[in-house]
Design a protein around this motif. Structure first.
Motif, PDB file in Angstrom:
ATOM      1  N   ILE A   1       3.125  -8.326 -12.589  1.00 20.34           N
ATOM      2  CA  ILE A   1       2.558  -7.377 -11.706  1.00 20.34           C
ATOM      3  C   ILE A   1       3.537  -6.272 -11.590  1.00 20.34           C
ATOM      4  O   ILE A   1       4.640  -6.926 -10.208  1.00 20.34           O
ATOM      5  CB  ILE A   1       1.729  -7.617 -10.689  1.00 20.34           C
ATOM      6  N   ALA A   2       3.390  -4.918 -11.853  1.00 21.57           N
ATOM      7  CA  ALA A   2       4.444  -4.089 -11.088  1.00 21.57           C
ATOM      8  C   ALA A   2       3.782  -3.316 -10.498  1.00 21.57           C
ATOM      9  O   ALA A   2       2.076  -2.475 -11.139  1.00 21.57           O
ATOM     10  CB  ALA A   2       4.957  -3.334 -12.253  1.00 21.57           C
ATOM     11  N   LYS A   3       4.342  -2.904  -8.909  1.00 21.68           N
ATOM     12  CA  LYS A   3       3.329  -2.158  -7.980  1.00 21.68           C
ATOM     13  C   LYS A   3       4.787  -1.858  -7.151  1.00 21.68           C
ATOM     14  O   LYS A   3       5.518  -1.850  -7.399  1.00 21.68           O
ATOM     15  CB  LYS A   3       2.801  -3.608  -7.042  1.00 21.68           C
ATOM     16  N   ALA A   4       4.163   0.302  -7.244  1.00 22.62           N
ATOM     17  CA  ALA A   4       4.647   0.853  -6.427  1.00 22.62           C
ATOM     18  C   ALA A   4       3.668   1.126  -5.471  1.00 22.62           C
ATOM     19  O   ALA A   4       2.944   2.328  -5.513  1.00 22.62           O
ATOM     20  CB  ALA A   4       4.230   2.192  -7.214  1.00 22.62           C
ATOM     21  N   GLN A   5       4.245   1.270  -3.979  1.00 29.43           N
ATOM     22  CA  GLN A   5       3.700   1.388  -2.979  1.00 29.43           C
ATOM     23  C   GLN A   5       4.083   2.352  -2.217  1.00 29.43           C
ATOM     24  O   GLN A   5       5.376   2.323  -1.710  1.00 29.43           O
ATOM     25  CB  GLN A   5       3.926  -0.042  -1.948  1.00 29.43           C
ATOM     26  N   LEU A   6       3.146   3.549  -2.060  1.00 27.26           N
ATOM     27  CA  LEU A   6       3.232   4.834  -1.383  1.00 27.26           C
ATOM     28  C   LEU A   6       3.556   4.352  -0.756  1.00 27.26           C
ATOM     29  O   LEU A   6       2.197   4.020   0.399  1.00 27.26           O
ATOM     30  CB  LEU A   6       2.901   6.101  -2.755  1.00 27.26           C
ATOM     31  N   GLY A   7       3.249   5.975   0.557  1.00 29.79           N
ATOM     32  CA  GLY A   7       2.959   6.054   1.321  1.00 29.79           C
ATOM     33  C   GLY A   7       1.150   6.154   2.090  1.00 29.79           C
ATOM     34  O   GLY A   7       0.981   6.029   1.150  1.00 29.79           O
ATOM     35  N   ASP A   8       1.025   6.929   2.795  1.00 33.12           N
ATOM     36  CA  ASP A   8       0.049   6.451   3.716  1.00 33.12           C
ATOM     37  C   ASP A   8      -0.986   7.463   2.728  1.00 33.12           C
ATOM     38  O   ASP A   8      -2.576   7.139   3.156  1.00 33.12           O
ATOM     39  CB  ASP A   8      -0.053   7.304   5.070  1.00 33.12           C
ATOM     40  N   SER A   9      -0.794   8.592   2.391  1.00 31.13           N
ATOM     41  CA  SER A   9      -1.842   9.484   2.031  1.00 31.13           C
ATOM     42  C   SER A   9      -1.799   8.787   0.393  1.00 31.13           C
ATOM     43  O   SER A   9      -2.554   9.616  -0.179  1.00 31.13           O
ATOM     44  CB  SER A   9      -0.888  10.744   2.201  1.00 31.13           C
TER      45      SER A   9
END
Length: 78
Positions: A38-46
């Motif tokens: 699993i590849a994941k990009a965790q972005l900011g709060d918005s």
């Protein structure tokens, strides 16, 4: 030409996300027993997280990169 490493792919995805979304908390890969890589990009709060899965870590990262590019392309078309 040298083969791309997963670490290079992660940095490329990070730069794409940083340039378009601004705040990026995390970009990486992990292995899940039932799903695979699993590849994941965790972005900011918005923004929510972006994920992609694949049989290999490289495949998962390629799918995530393509997904990010598709989102950026759609956003720029609007």
């Amino acid at each position: 030409m040298a083969e791309k490493l997963d670490s290079t792919r992660i940095k490329e995805i990070y730069k794409l996300c940083k340039g378009h979304f601004g705040d990026v908390q995390f970009v990486g890969i992990k292995y899940h027993n039932k799903i695979g890589w699993i590849a994941k990009a965790q972005l900011g709060d918005s923004f929510e997280n972006l994920t992609a899965d694949g049989g290999t870590s490289t495949e998962a990262l390629k799918k995530l990169r393509n997904r990010v590019k598709k989102i950026i392309k759609r956003y720029n078309a609007v």
